[in-house]
Design an enzyme around this catalytic site. Structure first.
Site, mmCIF file in Angstrom:
data_model
loop_
_atom_site.group_PDB
_atom_site.id
_atom_site.type_symbol
_atom_site.label_atom_id
_atom_site.label_comp_id
_atom_site.label_asym_id
_atom_site.label_seq_id
_atom_site.Cartn_x
_atom_site.Cartn_y
_atom_site.Cartn_z
ATOM 1 N N SER A 64 0.791 -1.236 0.000
ATOM 2 C CA SER A 64 0.000 0.000 0.000
ATOM 3 C C SER A 64 0.823 1.285 0.000
ATOM 4 O O SER A 64 0.254 2.359 -0.205
ATOM 5 C CB SER A 64 -0.933 0.018 1.203
ATOM 6 O OG SER A 64 -2.025 -0.805 0.946
ATOM 7 N N TYR A 189 -3.331 -2.320 -10.387
ATOM 8 C CA TYR A 189 -3.255 -2.195 -8.917
ATOM 9 C C TYR A 189 -2.381 -3.299 -8.303
ATOM 10 O O TYR A 189 -1.527 -3.021 -7.451
ATOM 11 C CB TYR A 189 -4.678 -2.223 -8.333
ATOM 12 C CG TYR A 189 -4.697 -2.243 -6.820
ATOM 13 C CD1 TYR A 189 -4.447 -1.089 -6.091
ATOM 14 C CD2 TYR A 189 -4.948 -3.426 -6.122
ATOM 15 C CE1 TYR A 189 -4.442 -1.109 -4.690
ATOM 16 C CE2 TYR A 189 -4.952 -3.460 -4.730
ATOM 17 C CZ TYR A 189 -4.697 -2.304 -4.025
ATOM 18 O OH TYR A 189 -4.680 -2.328 -2.651
ATOM 19 N N TYR A 240 -4.936 3.711 8.030
ATOM 20 C CA TYR A 240 -6.307 3.193 8.114
ATOM 21 C C TYR A 240 -6.923 3.492 9.473
ATOM 22 O O TYR A 240 -6.893 4.617 9.934
ATOM 23 C CB TYR A 240 -6.328 1.682 7.783
ATOM 24 C CG TYR A 240 -5.401 1.347 6.663
ATOM 25 C CD1 TYR A 240 -5.643 1.842 5.388
ATOM 26 C CD2 TYR A 240 -4.237 0.621 6.862
ATOM 27 C CE1 TYR A 240 -4.778 1.582 4.349
ATOM 28 C CE2 TYR A 240 -3.364 0.356 5.828
ATOM 29 C CZ TYR A 240 -3.634 0.843 4.575
ATOM 30 O OH TYR A 240 -2.777 0.601 3.565
HETATM 31 N N1 GLN Z 1 -2.216 -5.234 -1.964
HETATM 32 C C1 GLN Z 1 -2.778 -5.144 -0.653
HETATM 33 C C2 GLN Z 1 -4.285 -5.293 -0.707
HETATM 34 O O1 GLN Z 1 -4.902 -4.759 -1.575
HETATM 35 C C3 GLN Z 1 -2.391 -3.827 -0.050
HETATM 36 C C4 GLN Z 1 -2.922 -3.646 1.350
HETATM 37 C C5 GLN Z 1 -1.972 -2.941 2.270
HETATM 38 O O2 GLN Z 1 -0.748 -2.897 2.065
HETATM 39 N N2 GLN Z 1 -2.505 -2.417 3.350
HETATM 40 O O3 GLN Z 1 -4.870 -5.963 0.101
#
Ligand code: GLN
Length: 304
Positions: A64, A189, A240
């Site tokens: 992320s 993505y 988050y």
């Molecule tokens: N690729 C991960 C997902 O979409 C990224 C989530 C993260 O790093 N918090 O679940």
């Protein structure tokens, strides 16, 4: 300056002794293979001095953290129009939650949760002729590093188990907030999340956010106002449902990834990256949070 090195060394000693290391992300099978015994930290200051300790040469999946880089690229391409499709409020929810998206008619709360990052990915897919190649070129320029690349195995591994991201993309599509094909946007993505960096490469890439939009080579990527927007989003949304906790304990804008990386920064002063793959319950690196809390407490250098 010697102070930074001394503090980083003592943080690394403490991290290596820690038994509270969290668990590696198992929902992406390829990430489940990494040992939670790793810990690395790198700090790059505004004058381009480097300080590091621990496992800093090893590359890891940035996951992320890539959302900040795609956002920067999208803002560079379409400016304020980004905000017609994604909001700028913290969600207070885990990164992959969908309920708010439905309640709020397909407008994601912010670009740093998965649904928001999918909208940003969609913008890049619309704007670029060869989205994956052009995005990679953008990062290479930002980091001044030709070696950065995707890890196709990780991208594939996430695609196979990416049910919630498929759900988010389809929900966005149903609200008209995804213009391109769901598969094409998700492919972009999953690749952006699979990018591999070590801690030093991450600092090099994020330097422009401590340096008013200019990378280390002196090229300007964003305006001062755009940098302000990205840094404020990292502070309020970068972790988050633990964004409040990170601001409370660390006091810096930052971004985490489920690969165990965290990058955080103090504008005009320094950028720091940590890597330790064990995650706490909210999906943020357990030792990374601990290390950055000590760094800002012992240096007295946070935005507060
Ligand atoms: N690729 C991960 C997902 O979409 C990224 C989530 C993260 O790093 N918090 O679940």
């Amino acid at each position: 300056m010697a102070e930074f090195q001394r503090i980083i060394n003592s943080i690394t000693k403490r991290a290596n002794k820690s038994t509270d290391r969290g668990n590696v992300a198992a929902y992406i099978p390829e990430l489940a293979c990494v040992s939670n015994q790793k810990f690395g930290i790198h700090l790059l200051d505004i004058k381009k001095s480097n300080f590091s300790a621990g496992d800093v040469d090893e590359q890891f999946s940035i996951q992320s953290i890539s959302k900040v880089i795609t956002l920067a690229m999208a803002m560079g391409l379409i400016g304020e129009q980004v905000w017609q499709r994604v909001d700028v409020e913290p969600s207070g929810d885990p990164f992959n939650h969908l309920s708010l998206l439905e309640q709020e008619n397909g407008i994601p709360r912010n670009p740093l949760i998965n649904a928001g990052a999918l909208v940003i990915a969609d913008i890049l897919v619309s704007q670029l002729k060869n989205p994956k190649d052009e995005f990679l070129d953008y990062i290479k320029k930002l980091a001044d590093d030709e070696t950065i690349s995707f890890n196709p195995k990780v991208a594939k591994s996430e695609k196979i188990t990416g049910f919630r991201n498929y759900a988010a993309a389809n929900l966005l599509k149903s609200y008209g907030n995804l213009k391109n094909d769901v598969e094409v946007v998700l492919d972009f993505y999953f690749h952006q999340c699979s990018l591999e960096f070590n801690c030093k490469q991450l600092c090099n890439t994020f330097y422009f956010l401590i340096n008013r939009g200019e990378c280390q080579r002196g090229n300007t990527f964003l305006t001062i106002s755009q940098v302000k927007r990205i840094n404020s989003l990292m502070l309020t949304c970068g972790f988050y449902d633990e964004a409040g906790e990170f601001a409370f304990r660390v006091g810096l804008p930052g971004k985490s990834g489920v690969g165990g990386g965290i990058v955080a920064l103090l504008p005009n002063e320094y950028c720091v990256a940590t890597w330790s793959p064990g995650l706490n319950k909210k999906g943020n690196s357990a030792l990374g949070m601990m290390a950055l809390e000590h760094l800002t407490t012992e240096t007295g250098l946070s935005i507060f």
